[in-house]
Each structure stands twice: as C-alpha cells, then as structure tokens.
Motif scaffolding. Structure first.
Motif, PDB file in Angstrom:
ATOM      1  N   ALA A  17       0.826  -1.211   0.000  1.00  0.00           N
ATOM      2  CA  ALA A  17       0.000   0.000   0.000  1.00  0.00           C
ATOM      3  C   ALA A  17       0.858   1.258   0.000  1.00  0.00           C
ATOM      4  O   ALA A  17       0.533   2.243  -0.669  1.00  0.00           O
ATOM      5  CB  ALA A  17      -0.933  -0.012   1.211  1.00  0.00           C
ATOM      6  N   ARG A  18       1.958   1.245   0.747  1.00  0.00           N
ATOM      7  CA  ARG A  18       2.881   2.391   0.740  1.00  0.00           C
ATOM      8  C   ARG A  18       3.582   2.521  -0.596  1.00  0.00           C
ATOM      9  O   ARG A  18       3.730   3.612  -1.149  1.00  0.00           O
ATOM     10  CB  ARG A  18       3.916   2.228   1.864  1.00  0.00           C
ATOM     11  N   ASP A  19       4.039   1.385  -1.133  1.00  0.00           N
ATOM     12  CA  ASP A  19       4.796   1.416  -2.389  1.00  0.00           C
ATOM     13  C   ASP A  19       3.948   1.863  -3.572  1.00  0.00           C
ATOM     14  O   ASP A  19       4.484   2.352  -4.572  1.00  0.00           O
ATOM     15  CB  ASP A  19       5.393   0.043  -2.677  1.00  0.00           C
ATOM     16  N   LEU A  20       2.632   1.686  -3.478  1.00  0.00           N
ATOM     17  CA  LEU A  20       1.753   2.077  -4.570  1.00  0.00           C
ATOM     18  C   LEU A  20       1.519   3.591  -4.629  1.00  0.00           C
ATOM     19  O   LEU A  20       1.086   4.107  -5.661  1.00  0.00           O
ATOM     20  CB  LEU A  20       0.407   1.362  -4.456  1.00  0.00           C
ATOM     21  N   ILE A  21       1.798   4.292  -3.556  1.00  0.00           N
ATOM     22  CA  ILE A  21       1.591   5.738  -3.552  1.00  0.00           C
ATOM     23  C   ILE A  21       2.536   6.392  -4.562  1.00  0.00           C
ATOM     24  O   ILE A  21       3.743   6.190  -4.536  1.00  0.00           O
ATOM     25  CB  ILE A  21       1.811   6.335  -2.148  1.00  0.00           C
ATOM     26  N   GLY A  22       1.962   7.162  -5.465  1.00  0.00           N
ATOM     27  CA  GLY A  22       2.733   7.810  -6.519  1.00  0.00           C
ATOM     28  C   GLY A  22       2.856   6.996  -7.785  1.00  0.00           C
ATOM     29  O   GLY A  22       3.339   7.502  -8.801  1.00  0.00           O
ATOM     30  N   ALA A  23       2.427   5.727  -7.758  1.00  0.00           N
ATOM     31  CA  ALA A  23       2.473   4.900  -8.966  1.00  0.00           C
ATOM     32  C   ALA A  23       1.408   5.360  -9.960  1.00  0.00           C
ATOM     33  O   ALA A  23       0.364   5.898  -9.581  1.00  0.00           O
ATOM     34  CB  ALA A  23       2.247   3.430  -8.608  1.00  0.00           C
ATOM     35  N   LEU A 147       0.475  -0.424 -14.969  1.00  0.00           N
ATOM     36  CA  LEU A 147       0.947   0.062 -13.673  1.00  0.00           C
ATOM     37  C   LEU A 147       2.433   0.377 -13.764  1.00  0.00           C
ATOM     38  O   LEU A 147       3.237  -0.493 -14.088  1.00  0.00           O
ATOM     39  CB  LEU A 147       0.702  -0.989 -12.587  1.00  0.00           C
ATOM     40  N   GLN A 148       2.790   1.631 -13.483  1.00  0.00           N
ATOM     41  CA  GLN A 148       4.185   2.059 -13.499  1.00  0.00           C
ATOM     42  C   GLN A 148       4.578   2.499 -12.087  1.00  0.00           C
ATOM     43  O   GLN A 148       3.872   3.298 -11.472  1.00  0.00           O
ATOM     44  CB  GLN A 148       4.389   3.215 -14.475  1.00  0.00           C
ATOM     45  N   PRO A 149       5.695   1.983 -11.556  1.00  0.00           N
ATOM     46  CA  PRO A 149       6.119   2.333 -10.194  1.00  0.00           C
ATOM     47  C   PRO A 149       6.310   3.826 -10.010  1.00  0.00           C
ATOM     48  O   PRO A 149       6.544   4.570 -10.972  1.00  0.00           O
ATOM     49  CB  PRO A 149       7.440   1.576 -10.029  1.00  0.00           C
ATOM     50  N   ALA A 150       6.243   4.261  -8.763  1.00  0.00           N
ATOM     51  CA  ALA A 150       6.342   5.674  -8.426  1.00  0.00           C
ATOM     52  C   ALA A 150       7.776   6.167  -8.439  1.00  0.00           C
ATOM     53  O   ALA A 150       8.728   5.393  -8.467  1.00  0.00           O
ATOM     54  CB  ALA A 150       5.738   5.912  -7.043  1.00  0.00           C
ATOM     55  N   SER A 151       7.913   7.471  -8.377  1.00  0.00           N
ATOM     56  CA  SER A 151       9.217   8.089  -8.214  1.00  0.00           C
ATOM     57  C   SER A 151       9.818   7.691  -6.875  1.00  0.00           C
ATOM     58  O   SER A 151       9.116   7.522  -5.877  1.00  0.00           O
ATOM     59  CB  SER A 151       9.078   9.611  -8.277  1.00  0.00           C
TER      60      SER A 151
END
Length: 200
Positions: A17-23, A147-151
């Motif tokens: 859930a944290r890693d998805l922020i900004g994706a 889905l592209q990972p966040a900065s």
C-alpha cells in the motif's frame, strides 16, 4: 524522473500500500497517480478475506498482482490490488487517484468537471476508470491495466482507515503528502518512502 524498482506484490499489504503511492495506474489509457490506499490482510477483521474464501472474494486470495473488485453497499464498485502469496488473502484498496490521463473520459463517466473530485474516493475511482466486476481477477500488469512504479522521492503519510467498524486503530491508510486529491485529509506527519520501504 527516477523510477522505483518494480513493486513487490509478494510483500505484506501495508508495504505494498505504501509502495503504490505515486504509482501510475491506467485502465485502457485512463487514470493517473495513486495518491491514497488502504491495506487489508486475512488476519484483519475488517478484511473481506477474514472469513476465508467465498465465491464473492476468491480473487482476493491470489495470485498476487491481480485485481479484486467488489461492490460496496450494493452501489459502488471498488478496485483492489492483491498481494502476498496465493491463498493468503491480502490486498490494497485504491482510495484516490490524481487524474492525469483521459480526463475527458473520466468527466463524462462521473458527470462533473472538477478534477479534484473525479477520483477522490474508492467508488469514484472505479467509476472514473470504468471498473466493473468484469475486471475482477485480471492481472494489473497486462491490458487493459498498466501500472508504473512511483518516483523514488515520493513522500508518504499514514493514518487510520476510513469507513470501517473493526480494527479501526490500525494505521493502514497511506497517502501522498500534500496531495489535494486524497479523499480525506491525513492528520499525521509525513514519512519518506525510504523509511516506509524499510518498515515492517
């Protein structure tokens, strides 16, 4: 812009859930940046997986990196991304998105113009992205999804989840610090994505 390594959907739900922020999440080219999520796990009494597999929630039990769609209160579809190993029963609810792609399509689907409220809530996200039960069980890294990972510089904030009556004290709601697109403000202090990724 530097990009984070691929999101590890085999990790625990709060980490994902944290890693998805900004994706960046798109459905048929429509969507935007994920700015708010909530984590759910089978040990969590607020989770749909808590009572075990049933026809309605089978997709929540995996495999990971797939979609679980359910209808909330018999009205709104809600979009979740499944994590942990197959059979575990964990996922991340997409609560809000900052619209960046296909705004005209989203405005038509939602029947309004204000981009701030196009995707500020899980039901609004699903409606704006055209999510229905037909998307349940599909992989999130194959069409119609992208889905592209966040900065790597994403700043994440955390707080308690919204609209539940069980496990209400778990700080498993995550958001993009300073975003005006979240469904509700976060009354907490920011934590960097670097510290978030080292947690758990």
């Amino acid at each position: 812009m530097p990009r984070r390594r691929n999101i590890n959907f085999n990790a625990d739900a709060p980490q994902v859930a944290r890693d998805l922020i900004g994706a960046l999440l798109l459905v048929d080219g429509v969507g935007g940046l994920i700015v708010e999520t909530e984590a759910y796990d089978m040990a969590d009494p607020a989770s749909h997986s808590h009572g075990g597999p049933r026809p309605r929630n089978l997709s929540l039990f995996g495999p990971p990196r797939h979609v679980y769609v359910y209808r909330s209160y018999g009205i709104h579809w809600c979009l979740n991304l499944v994590c942990r190993e197959a059979g575990h029963g964990a996922g991340v609810l997409i609560r809000a998105i900052q619209p960046t792609h296909g705004l005209d399509v989203m405005r038509q689907r939602r029947g309004l113009q204000d981009e701030r409220v196009l995707c500020s809530g899980p039901g609004r996200v699903a409606q704006a992205l055209g999510i229905t039960r037909e998307h349940d069980g599909l992989p999130v890294d194959q069409p119609p999804f992208e889905l592209q990972p966040a900065s790597a510089r994403t700043d994440v904030i955390a707080g308690v989840r919204i609209g539940i009556s069980k496990a209400i004290d778990l700080p498993w709601r995550f958001g993009l610090a300073g975003s005006r697109f979240v469904s509700r403000p976060f009354p907490v202090v920011p934590m960097s994505s670097a510290s978030a990724e080292s947690a758990d």
